[in-house]
Design an enzyme around this catalytic site. Sequence first.
Site, PDB file in Angstrom:
ATOM      1  N   CYS A  29     -10.038  -3.545 -29.541  1.00  0.00           N
ATOM      2  CA  CYS A  29     -11.352  -3.071 -29.958  1.00  0.00           C
ATOM      3  C   CYS A  29     -12.145  -2.654 -28.723  1.00  0.00           C
ATOM      4  CB  CYS A  29     -12.077  -4.159 -30.751  1.00  0.00           C
ATOM      5  SG  CYS A  29     -11.122  -4.671 -32.185  1.00  0.00           S
ATOM      6  N   GLU A  30     -11.570  -1.736 -28.000  1.00  0.00           N
ATOM      7  CA  GLU A  30     -12.133  -1.205 -26.751  1.00  0.00           C
ATOM      8  C   GLU A  30     -11.710   0.248 -26.719  1.00  0.00           C
ATOM      9  OE1 GLU A  30     -13.732  -2.092 -24.001  1.00  0.00           O
ATOM     10  OE2 GLU A  30     -14.018  -4.227 -24.424  1.00  0.00           O
ATOM     11  N   ARG A  53       4.402  -2.294  -5.200  1.00  0.00           N
ATOM     12  CA  ARG A  53       4.526  -1.063  -5.984  1.00  0.00           C
ATOM     13  C   ARG A  53       5.768  -0.250  -5.601  1.00  0.00           C
ATOM     14  NH1 ARG A  53      -0.117   0.873  -8.159  1.00  0.00           N
ATOM     15  NH2 ARG A  53      -1.268  -0.176  -6.511  1.00  0.00           N
ATOM     16  N   GLY A 109       0.780  -1.231   0.000  1.00  0.00           N
ATOM     17  CA  GLY A 109       0.000   0.000   0.000  1.00  0.00           C
ATOM     18  C   GLY A 109       0.811   1.281   0.000  1.00  0.00           C
ATOM     19  N   GLU A 155       5.104  -5.916   2.993  1.00  0.00           N
ATOM     20  CA  GLU A 155       4.848  -6.703   1.766  1.00  0.00           C
ATOM     21  C   GLU A 155       4.656  -5.739   0.612  1.00  0.00           C
ATOM     22  OE1 GLU A 155       1.179  -8.715   2.612  1.00  0.00           O
ATOM     23  OE2 GLU A 155       2.146 -10.479   3.433  1.00  0.00           O
ATOM     24  N   TYR A 182      -8.255   1.736 -14.349  1.00  0.00           N
ATOM     25  CA  TYR A 182      -8.484   2.719 -13.277  1.00  0.00           C
ATOM     26  C   TYR A 182      -8.425   4.159 -13.770  1.00  0.00           C
ATOM     27  CZ  TYR A 182      -6.390  -1.255 -10.629  1.00  0.00           C
ATOM     28  OH  TYR A 182      -6.050  -2.476 -10.114  1.00  0.00           O
ATOM     29  N   ARG A 189      -3.493  -0.591 -16.314  1.00  0.00           N
ATOM     30  CA  ARG A 189      -3.904   0.400 -15.312  1.00  0.00           C
ATOM     31  C   ARG A 189      -4.637   1.614 -15.900  1.00  0.00           C
ATOM     32  NH1 ARG A 189      -0.991   2.915 -12.393  1.00  0.00           N
ATOM     33  NH2 ARG A 189      -2.088   2.726 -10.431  1.00  0.00           N
TER      34      ARG A 189
HETATM   35  C1  LIG Z   1      -1.233  -6.561  -3.536  1.00  0.00           C
HETATM   36  C2  LIG Z   1      -0.750  -6.914  -2.196  1.00  0.00           C
HETATM   37  C3  LIG Z   1       0.453  -6.380  -1.697  1.00  0.00           C
HETATM   38  C4  LIG Z   1       1.272  -5.366  -2.451  1.00  0.00           C
HETATM   39  O1  LIG Z   1       0.601  -4.180  -2.630  1.00  0.00           O
HETATM   40  P1  LIG Z   1       1.335  -2.893  -3.235  1.00  0.00           P
HETATM   41  O2  LIG Z   1       0.232  -1.896  -3.350  1.00  0.00           O
HETATM   42  O3  LIG Z   1       1.898  -3.288  -4.537  1.00  0.00           O
HETATM   43  O4  LIG Z   1       2.369  -2.487  -2.257  1.00  0.00           O
HETATM   44  C5  LIG Z   1       0.874  -6.814  -0.459  1.00  0.00           C
HETATM   45  N1  LIG Z   1       0.178  -7.718   0.263  1.00  0.00           N
HETATM   46  C6  LIG Z   1      -0.985  -8.241  -0.170  1.00  0.00           C
HETATM   47  C7  LIG Z   1      -1.682  -9.249   0.653  1.00  0.00           C
HETATM   48  C8  LIG Z   1      -1.485  -7.853  -1.407  1.00  0.00           C
HETATM   49  O5  LIG Z   1      -2.634  -8.370  -1.835  1.00  0.00           O
END
Ligand SMILES: *Cc1c(COP(=O)(O)O)cnc(C)c1O
Length: 424
Positions: free
Chosen positions: A343-344, A277, A232, A274, A316, A312
């Site tokens: 074709c979108e 991005r 995140g 985790e 989005y 993306r």
């Molecule tokens: C997608 C995801 C991430 C990575 O998210 P980022 O936005 O790329 O940092 C980490 N943990 C879980 C469980 C996820 O589903």
Amino acid sequence: MTNEKKPFITLEQAQAIMADVPTPFHIYDEKAIRENARRVQQAFAWNPGYKEYFAVKATPNPYLLKILQEEGCGVDCSSYTELQLSEACDFRGRDIMFSSNETPAEDMRKAWDLQAVINLDDLTHVDFLERVAGIPPVISCRYNPGGVFELGNGIMDNPGDSKYGMTEDQMAEAYTRLLQKGAKEFGIHAFLASNTVTDDYYPELAGVLFRLAVRLHEKTGAHIGFINLSGGVGIPYQPGQRANDIFAIGEGVRKQYEDILVPAGMGDVAIYTEMGRYMLGPYGALVTTAIHEKHIYKEYIGVDACAANLMRPAMYGAYHHITVLGKETAPADHVYDIVGGLCENNDKFAIDRALPKIDRGDVLFIHDTGAHGFSMGYNYNGKLRSAEVLLHEDGSHELIRRAETPADYFATLDCTPFYKKMGF
Ligand SMILES: *Cc1c(COP(=O)(O)O)cnc(C)c1O
């Protein structure tokens, strides 16, 4: 810290690679990946148990996983194939976090076989895990606080509407039952907001999870070994947008740790992340060639990549900066829609974008595709997935995934008589 969106290759470098690998391809900058991974490690070095588990779904390429492994990272998997890929890269045991949801039994068994740290998404998964594999000594549970998750700069996300995780009561019950079944060390995981371009997200989340950890420990007696802040952490897709300061983020988490965990006698908790991005997003790009121009009610440039290579913008409305290689300093005095061939009508990498005059044959560098770029690719309209190229620190390049061919696209028809008629 703002960013000016400078491509990490020149036109000459792109042309040298194109002599070898035709466009479109995703390219990754090894030097920048390593430097960033080292900054992340430094920012959390105050926590002796710290580990980043790279979210494999963001960029599932073994070469990139190996680079991150060399920089001390583990992997975060959520499916059977992500586990297989991690196994092939020699990740085992505590180097693998298995943060899945709606998990098939065979995926759970695979995680068990690799002795991955299993992160349960639901209370019912305690029995499910015991039935399909067993209860391991180390186990994690995913938390959902419900409601809305607000940060200083406004509402960021809506956990109450998200399918993930357990309520606090369910977390306590899961811990109690897991303790009875022999689990010894517990983790807490939560992912509450995506692509946060603020240094406050991890610290605020850490505050929530650290207080929860103290309550769960008091209530159940469970030994909390680690707290996983998950992903995140965002990146600045827009030029001039402020970038996150990972050192400020690490320091913010440290303050919460000192304020909440240490006084509760829980100063031995390891911090895990985790990130996907943040680890790779800015260090990848989609390189594509302008193959057509079209002048109707608007000005269009058609490129040889399409949304199947980078979803993306179509999915989005996400902004990805575009640089026309070799025209970096030319005035942006034309306004174009940059489009792919699906074709979108949402197959547009940019809409009404001010760019230098683009001629057929120009090479476009679409920035920030290093995470959730190639990996979200698909085969709509029979479009094929692109190659992936790694730019090494010495400037040489390496093909780390070839482009799909029609034979790949049709491979799952090999159980039918039509396959032979296609001449494969
Ligand atoms: C997608 C995801 C991430 C990575 O998210 P980022 O936005 O790329 O940092 C980490 N943990 C879980 C469980 C996820 O589903």
